[in-house]
Scaffold this active site. Structure first.
Site, PDB file in Angstrom:
ATOM      1  N   GLU A  95     -30.637  15.037 -47.618  1.00  0.00           N
ATOM      2  CA  GLU A  95     -31.029  16.388 -48.035  1.00  0.00           C
ATOM      3  C   GLU A  95     -31.394  16.459 -49.514  1.00  0.00           C
ATOM      4  OE1 GLU A  95     -29.331  20.913 -48.287  1.00  0.00           O
ATOM      5  OE2 GLU A  95     -28.034  19.354 -47.491  1.00  0.00           O
ATOM      6  N   ASP A  96     -30.645  15.738 -50.351  1.00  0.00           N
ATOM      7  CA  ASP A  96     -30.791  15.912 -51.805  1.00  0.00           C
ATOM      8  C   ASP A  96     -31.584  14.819 -52.507  1.00  0.00           C
ATOM      9  OD1 ASP A  96     -29.315  18.153 -51.468  1.00  0.00           O
ATOM     10  OD2 ASP A  96     -27.422  17.322 -52.171  1.00  0.00           O
TER      11      ASP A  96
END
Length: 761
Positions: A95-96
């Site tokens: 996600e990051d």
């Protein structure tokens, strides 16, 4: 030069902190009975550390500390193994950072990649500005979970760490995150048997939403600690003696009710801290001589201790033969102590205790651990539960909030056991009806159900079932689904099936209503636009265009001259007045003219695009008319409150513990605002108190004298009813704030005969 040295020292200290945290994680894992796959965990740690390099959390610590903490919870507090620990370390990587699920799959294999993918799908940036429809995220979470239960377990670990570090978030985020934790994650942890985690999530949510109450209760718990210790010691001494004589290998623990549970009970039963008598419970945890004899040993202990203390006949809870759906097993008995206090005693084996603390994960230990001394994570543990979820998800597009309610109803409810005519046992949620049972067995049975025989007696469809009932469903081919069924079915499956049939029929009526509206507008030389539909919806107080069409189709709404006036903006002043009057709780009919004109002169505040949602919103005497006060909870100055930005960018003010606000926090978290009161006892608000007690001559006179004369408060309405010397009263008053209400309650408590008193609105 000094700056460079400081920076190097800071980086070195951070590196040391990260290394220490990871070392602690490895030590915890090596102390468990899992197969010792240290290499994969170390590889995951190094990969995540590199991926998150240079990134900080809001608290200022390196970001990698969060995945390590989540992995630590998964390992130590849920009892998961290397696959889950590695997935927890990697849970934010996709996600990051720029890495993909494919990268994870190539490096760590398909199983870890699948779990990380599941966690990525359901994150939706919980702390990000885009955090919006948590109900939709929750739906994704459950869909993903049906692939691998570890996704949800790691998600709960992630939420627990976020709650533990919530201090660094602005207040509006704290309410949003605490609200959805209480609404979604705590019940979910409970359903998975993670009792310790559930309790901590509830307490942390309570601490951030109601800080003053939290402090007050924890302080009272500290003050009364010595009394509880003495009570515990005196109560358990003869029990210890008896267990020693029996040769039981045991330990006895005190279980103190959590601050959240205490507060909840105080709210629900409207009692003070001193009136709660079950703050202390006693837990007997024993190691059975033979594993297969542990249930018998529980009963032997119960028989022995009930010879010392009298047991409460209605409060024996046997979860030994029929464990709760989350795996919980124990025998609960309530005994009368020699000090005249009822004390609950929970009897459970060490295995049952571990399942109570760690939930389903502990099952895996006892499945494989007996033979190998090590165990792996079992993936097929929750098939029944997942099947229920899939039934709920079968409904193509349930409204997000209804979906959350359906999940909560079915998965977090306590269960009852019901028998079919052939003696098969079925588990149903407590509160379910005969019609729910019919739908549970088969959709056809439910759709054509005309009644049931419960324990061989004829009962209606709405009859509520009790544990142990034997139920036979009666059907007729001429029976069809009726709209009122939705009012008394309890399970999501029954609700969904009924709604599906009604929706099909409703679509026909909607089409008819749409045609009626189009013809009417055409006759009046108007077109059907969104603006026209919105105005008609507002005028007839319906929320959706579809509902308007439906009501037109079934003739509940008949269009006439008033609708035309509304659309052509005639009589706007009267209607505007009616509109705001519904939402503002502090306007009198015949008094406070200055206050009334103050309100009439203001329009609602519309939130601009560049509005800073992180800053608190201060409500003053001047700006209060610009906000909406819905009737669901009617907050007054001094209440813990929050703001919600509605679909028209206006701000609604709710109490923080309002049931409607709880749903809003869960589904529209990015629209929540922190609200503070800046009022100076100038305006009046309606407040209602409820009284109950033993009637006597002159009591009502005393009550009104104290409120009106002594405290100089204006009483607007009094309703008192009395039955067999017990009275119930409702008093509606005009007050400035919460402090006024508390003062009135404190004064009335001293009146002889009043047993219960609470502020209801």
């Amino acid at each position: 030069m000094d700056e460079t040295i400081k920076k190097t020292a800071r980086e070195s200290a951070e590196e040391q902190m990260v290394n220490n945290a990871f070392q602690h994680l490895l030590e915890s894992y090596l102390a468990s009975r899992h197969r010792k796959k240290v290499d994969i965990i170390t590889k995951a740690f190094n990969f995540a550390r590199q991926a998150h390099k240079g990134v900080k959390r809001l608290s200022g610590e390196p970001y990698i500390m969060h995945p390590i903490a989540v992995a630590q919870i998964a390992c130590s507090e849920i009892g998961l193994g290397s696959t889950s620990i590695s997935s927890a370390l990697l849970h934010d990587v996709v996600e990051d950072t720029d890495y993909t699920v494919e990268d994870i799959k190539n490096i760590f294999g398909p199983k870890i990649a699948q779990i990380v993918d599941g966690l990525t799908k359901i994150s939706g940036g919980i702390f990000g500005e885009q955090a919006s429809a948590q109900a939709e995220n929750f739906k994704k979470l459950l869909l993903t979970m049906s692939d691998d239960i570890r996704v949800i377990l790691i998600k709960i670990a992630d939420r627990l760490h976020n709650m533990r570090t919530l201090e660094s978030q602005p207040a509006n985020k704290q309410y949003k995150i605490a609200g959805e934790t209480l609404y979604i994650y705590a019940p979910l942890a409970n359903r998975l048997g993670l009792n310790k985690i559930k309790t901590e999530l509830e307490n942390l949510s309570f601490r951030f939403e109601h800080p003053e109450e939290y402090k007050a209760i924890t302080k009272k718990l500290e003050i009364t600690q010595e009394q509880r210790d003495e009570l515990f010691s005196n109560f358990t001494a003869p029990i210890r003696e008896a267990l020693d004589q029996m040769g039981v290998d045991y330990e006895i623990k005190a279980r103190v009710k959590s601050p959240y549970s205490i507060w909840n009970k105080m709210q629900n039963k409207n009692i003070t801290f001193n009136e709660i008598y079950d703050i202390l419970a006693v837990r007997i945890i024993f190691t059975p001589k033979k594993r297969e004899e542990e249930i018998n040993e529980c009963f032997n202990i119960y028989v022995r201790i009930s010879k010392i203390y009298k047991s409460h006949p209605d409060r024996l809870r046997d979860w030994l033969s029929h464990p709760k759906a989350n795996g919980y097993q124990a025998l609960h008995v309530t005994l009368m102590s020699h000090q005249g206090r009822w004390i609950e005693v929970q009897i459970r084996s060490d295995r049952m205790n571990e399942i109570a603390e760690q939930g389903f994960a502990a099952h895996w230990k006892y499945k494989d651990g007996e033979t190998t001394g090590e165990y792996t994570e079992d993936e097929g543990e929750l098939n029944n539960w997942l099947r229920t979820i899939k039934e709920i998800l079968d409904d193509p597009q349930p409204d997000a909030m209804d979906f959350l309610d359906a999940i909560k109803l079915n998965l977090f409810a306590s269960e009852i056991f019901v028998f079919t005519p052939k003696g098969e046992i079925k588990t149903m949620p407590a509160g379910c009806t005969a019609l729910d049972f019919a739908f549970q067995i088969h959709t056809f049975l439910g759709s054509h159900c005309i009644g049931a025989k419960v324990n061989h007696k004829l009962v209606p469809l709405s009859h509520k079932l009790q544990s142990g009932d034997q139920v036979e469903i009666l059907t007729s081919n001429s029976q069809h689904v009726s709209p009122e069924w939705i009012n008394f079915v309890y399970t999501a499956k029954a609700k969904n099936k009924i709604q599906a049939v009604l929706r099909r029929e409703g679509r026909e009526i909607q089409k008819k209503g749409e045609k009626i509206l189009m013809d009417w507008l055409e006759r009046n030389s108007m077109e059907m636009t969104t603006s026209v539909l919105d105005k008609l919806c507002e005028f007839h107080e319906v929320k959706k265009h579809e509902t308007l069409f439906l009501h037109l189709g079934d003739k509940r709404i008949i269009l006439g001259d008033k609708d035309l006036d509304e659309l052509l903006n005639k009589n706007k002043g009267d209607h505007a007045k009616k509109g705001w009057r519904r939402y503002v709780p502090f306007i009198g009919k015949d008094k406070d003219k200055a206050q009334q004109s103050l309100v009439e002169s203001h329009d609602y505040f519309i939130v601009p695009k560049d509005f800073n949602r992180k800053k608190p919103l201060f409500i003053t005497e001047t700006n209060i008319p610009q906000f909406i006060f819905p009737s669901c909870c009617a907050p007054i100055p001094g209440d813990d409150a929050l703001g919600f930005i509605d679909n028209k960018n206006r701000i609604e003010i709710h109490k923080r513990n309002c049931p409607v606000a709880n749903k809003l926090k869960s589904s529209f978290g990015n629209r929540i605002l922190d609200v503070k009161w800046d009022m100076h006892k100038q305006l009046f608000f309606n407040a209602t108190i409820k009284l109950r007690g033993i009637d006597r001559i002159g009591l009502l006179n005393e009550v009104t004298q104290i409120i009106s004369r002594q405290l100089n408060v204006n009483i607007r309405k009094v309703v008192f009813t009395c039955e067999e010397s017990i009275f119930d009263g409702l008093i509606e008053m005009r007050v400035h704030d919460r402090e006024d209400v508390q003062k009135i309650i404190d004064e009335l408590k001293d009146i002889n005969g009043i047993q219960e008193i609470q502020h209801v609105k």
